[in-house]
Design a protein around this motif. Structure first.
Motif, PDB file in Angstrom:
ATOM      1  N   MET A 186       0.824  -1.189   0.000  1.00  0.00           N
ATOM      2  CA  MET A 186       0.000   0.000   0.000  1.00  0.00           C
ATOM      3  C   MET A 186       0.867   1.251   0.000  1.00  0.00           C
ATOM      4  O   MET A 186       1.815   1.365   0.763  1.00  0.00           O
ATOM      5  CB  MET A 186      -0.918   0.048   1.223  1.00  0.00           C
ATOM      6  CG  MET A 186      -1.795   1.289   1.208  1.00  0.00           C
ATOM      7  SD  MET A 186      -2.871   1.399   2.625  1.00  0.00           S
ATOM      8  CE  MET A 186      -3.694   2.931   2.243  1.00  0.00           C
ATOM      9  N   VAL A 187       0.525   2.175  -0.908  1.00  0.00           N
ATOM     10  CA  VAL A 187       1.099   3.516  -0.930  1.00  0.00           C
ATOM     11  C   VAL A 187      -0.077   4.459  -0.776  1.00  0.00           C
ATOM     12  O   VAL A 187      -0.857   4.657  -1.706  1.00  0.00           O
ATOM     13  CB  VAL A 187       1.854   3.802  -2.239  1.00  0.00           C
ATOM     14  CG1 VAL A 187       2.403   5.231  -2.232  1.00  0.00           C
ATOM     15  CG2 VAL A 187       2.984   2.804  -2.436  1.00  0.00           C
ATOM     16  N   GLN A 188      -0.248   5.032   0.422  1.00  0.00           N
ATOM     17  CA  GLN A 188      -1.419   5.874   0.692  1.00  0.00           C
ATOM     18  C   GLN A 188      -1.470   7.047  -0.280  1.00  0.00           C
ATOM     19  O   GLN A 188      -0.448   7.645  -0.598  1.00  0.00           O
ATOM     20  CB  GLN A 188      -1.372   6.363   2.141  1.00  0.00           C
ATOM     21  CG  GLN A 188      -2.434   7.393   2.509  1.00  0.00           C
ATOM     22  CD  GLN A 188      -3.832   6.807   2.578  1.00  0.00           C
ATOM     23  OE1 GLN A 188      -4.019   5.636   2.332  1.00  0.00           O
ATOM     24  NE2 GLN A 188      -4.806   7.619   2.903  1.00  0.00           N
ATOM     25  N   HIS A 189      -2.656   7.398  -0.738  1.00  0.00           N
ATOM     26  CA  HIS A 189      -2.810   8.411  -1.788  1.00  0.00           C
ATOM     27  C   HIS A 189      -2.726   9.840  -1.274  1.00  0.00           C
ATOM     28  O   HIS A 189      -2.835  10.781  -2.043  1.00  0.00           O
ATOM     29  CB  HIS A 189      -4.143   8.204  -2.514  1.00  0.00           C
ATOM     30  CG  HIS A 189      -5.345   8.310  -1.621  1.00  0.00           C
ATOM     31  ND1 HIS A 189      -5.787   7.261  -0.866  1.00  0.00           N
ATOM     32  CD2 HIS A 189      -6.178   9.339  -1.362  1.00  0.00           C
ATOM     33  CE1 HIS A 189      -6.847   7.636  -0.180  1.00  0.00           C
ATOM     34  NE2 HIS A 189      -7.108   8.899  -0.453  1.00  0.00           N
ATOM     35  N   GLY A 190      -2.520  10.029   0.015  1.00  0.00           N
ATOM     36  CA  GLY A 190      -2.359  11.376   0.556  1.00  0.00           C
ATOM     37  C   GLY A 190      -1.722  11.295   1.934  1.00  0.00           C
ATOM     38  O   GLY A 190      -1.517  10.212   2.473  1.00  0.00           O
ATOM     39  N   MET A 191      -1.389  12.471   2.453  1.00  0.00           N
ATOM     40  CA  MET A 191      -0.903  12.506   3.828  1.00  0.00           C
ATOM     41  C   MET A 191      -1.559  13.698   4.509  1.00  0.00           C
ATOM     42  O   MET A 191      -2.062  14.604   3.847  1.00  0.00           O
ATOM     43  CB  MET A 191       0.620  12.616   3.887  1.00  0.00           C
ATOM     44  CG  MET A 191       1.217  13.879   3.311  1.00  0.00           C
ATOM     45  SD  MET A 191       3.011  13.886   3.541  1.00  0.00           S
ATOM     46  CE  MET A 191       3.449  15.451   2.782  1.00  0.00           C
ATOM     47  N   GLY A 192      -1.541  13.690   5.836  1.00  0.00           N
ATOM     48  CA  GLY A 192      -2.167  14.805   6.518  1.00  0.00           C
ATOM     49  C   GLY A 192      -3.029  14.383   7.678  1.00  0.00           C
ATOM     50  O   GLY A 192      -2.869  13.290   8.226  1.00  0.00           O
ATOM     51  N   PRO A 193      -4.017  15.206   8.051  1.00  0.00           N
ATOM     52  CA  PRO A 193      -4.692  15.058   9.334  1.00  0.00           C
ATOM     53  C   PRO A 193      -5.977  14.234   9.311  1.00  0.00           C
ATOM     54  O   PRO A 193      -6.695  14.238  10.293  1.00  0.00           O
ATOM     55  CB  PRO A 193      -5.014  16.507   9.689  1.00  0.00           C
ATOM     56  CG  PRO A 193      -5.296  17.130   8.363  1.00  0.00           C
ATOM     57  CD  PRO A 193      -4.342  16.489   7.412  1.00  0.00           C
TER      58      PRO A 193
END
Length: 337
Positions: free
Chosen positions: A77-84
């Motif tokens: 898995m490569v998450q499609h975003g980062m953040g809160p």
């Protein structure tokens, strides 16, 4: 994809057909000449995976049939975003063989939440083309903008969003800037957010504004071209911070009644505690009336938050050296997993 192909590997994309997004998906596939297999459902996708038996299947989100791939293909898995947003962590409930993550803090937190799962800190691959200098950005003149003006990128998320709280004529109040509008595509395509679309299209009528087309799905050219970002709870905020550029964080959101008052727990559940942990990474506008002053100050002193950006980028994005894709592919081809 580019890194795998450069090492002699074959890559095929599995893309889900969509009533709302099909034209955009067709454009992306054609523009990038992607080797694509189209599916209509997760069942279709599973059947294809079991028949094709690829060495690795790389996901951008949770997959409900992940357990049925065991013994057939390895999954990453490569998450499609980062953040809160809390979903960043929740998707790891799926039983991937490995998840590639961004930074030491995220790695430790995920490992504590899911001690029996495998996480590898590779950094955030999405930013590699900008760091490597391969992403040239937009041609502002061809978009009808003035290349002598500082350029603001407004990239709000769809919910909870600051869009509805912005003044209807705000581009006029920011006339000394170019404004690039790059909303989440839900804001432009889903009927639930039709009021957001109306506002965005209205703002696009101002001469100092360019609204991204639906086909312009890639945020990177917009980030490369902008001097400053205005955003809210979007992943774009932390991506822009990782480029060491100034950000103004909008603290004003439009919340549905079902997220207010006694239902505020729904908002808290949607937005992770990191939203507050990393608040010091950027200048804040508590209301729209505070926005212009905050933008002016950050354009005048773009390095005022540089120490905070460096500190939190290390935790949230990990290494920002343009080599994240290489590290991911190194692992995929290493025989591990």
């Amino acid at each position: 994809m580019e890194e795998l192909i450069a090492r002699g590997e074959t890559v095929k994309f599995v893309v889900y057909r969509s009533v709302d997004q099909q034209a955009v998906l067709d454009h992306i596939v054609a523009a990038h000449q992607l080797d694509t297999h189209w599916v209509d459902s997760t069942d279709d996708a599973l059947n294809f995976y079991l028949a094709a038996k690829p060495s690795w299947i790389i996901f951008g989100n949770a997959f409900e049939h992940i357990d049925k791939l065991k013994g057939h293909s390895k999954s990453a898995m490569v998450q499609h975003g980062m953040g809160p947003k809390a979903c960043y962590y929740q998707v790891s409930e799926s039983d991937f063989d490995v998840r590639f993550v961004e930074g030491e803090y995220r790695l430790k937190r995920l490992q504590n939440m899911f001690p029996r799962k495998t996480f590898v800190d590779t950094g955030y691959a999405k930013l590699d083309p900008i760091i490597q200098g391969k992403e040239p950005g937009l041609d502002l003149i061809s978009l009808g903008l003035d290349h002598n003006k500082p350029t603001i990128l407004y990239a709000p998320t769809f919910y909870p969003s600051s869009i509805e709280k912005m003044a209807k004529d705000w581009p006029r109040l920011f006339s000394e800037y170019n404004i690039l509008l790059k909303p989440h595509y839900f804001s432009m395509t889903k009927s639930t957010y039709k009021k957001q679309k109306q506002l965005l299209e209205h703002w696009a009528s101002f001469t100092n504004v360019y609204l991204a087309t639906l086909e312009q799905t890639n945020l990177l050219p917009f980030m490369a071209s902008a001097d400053l970002l205005i955003s809210d709870t979007s992943s774009a905020l932390f991506e822009f911070v990782a480029l060491d550029k100034p950000v103004v964080w909008c603290d004003f959101y439009h919340l549905r009644w079902s997220y207010r008052g006694i239902f505020k727990f729904r908002f808290d559940r949607r937005v992770d505690e990191d939203l507050y942990k990393y608040a010091a990474v950027a200048a804040h506008a508590k209301t729209f009336n505070d926005l212009k002053r905050a933008v002016d100050e950050q354009i005048e002193a773009p390095n005022s938050y540089a120490p905070q950006r460096a500190k939190y980028t290390y935790e949230l994005a990990g290494k920002v050296d343009g080599l994240c894709s290489q590290r991911i592919v190194d692992y995929l081809l290493s025989g591990k997993g």
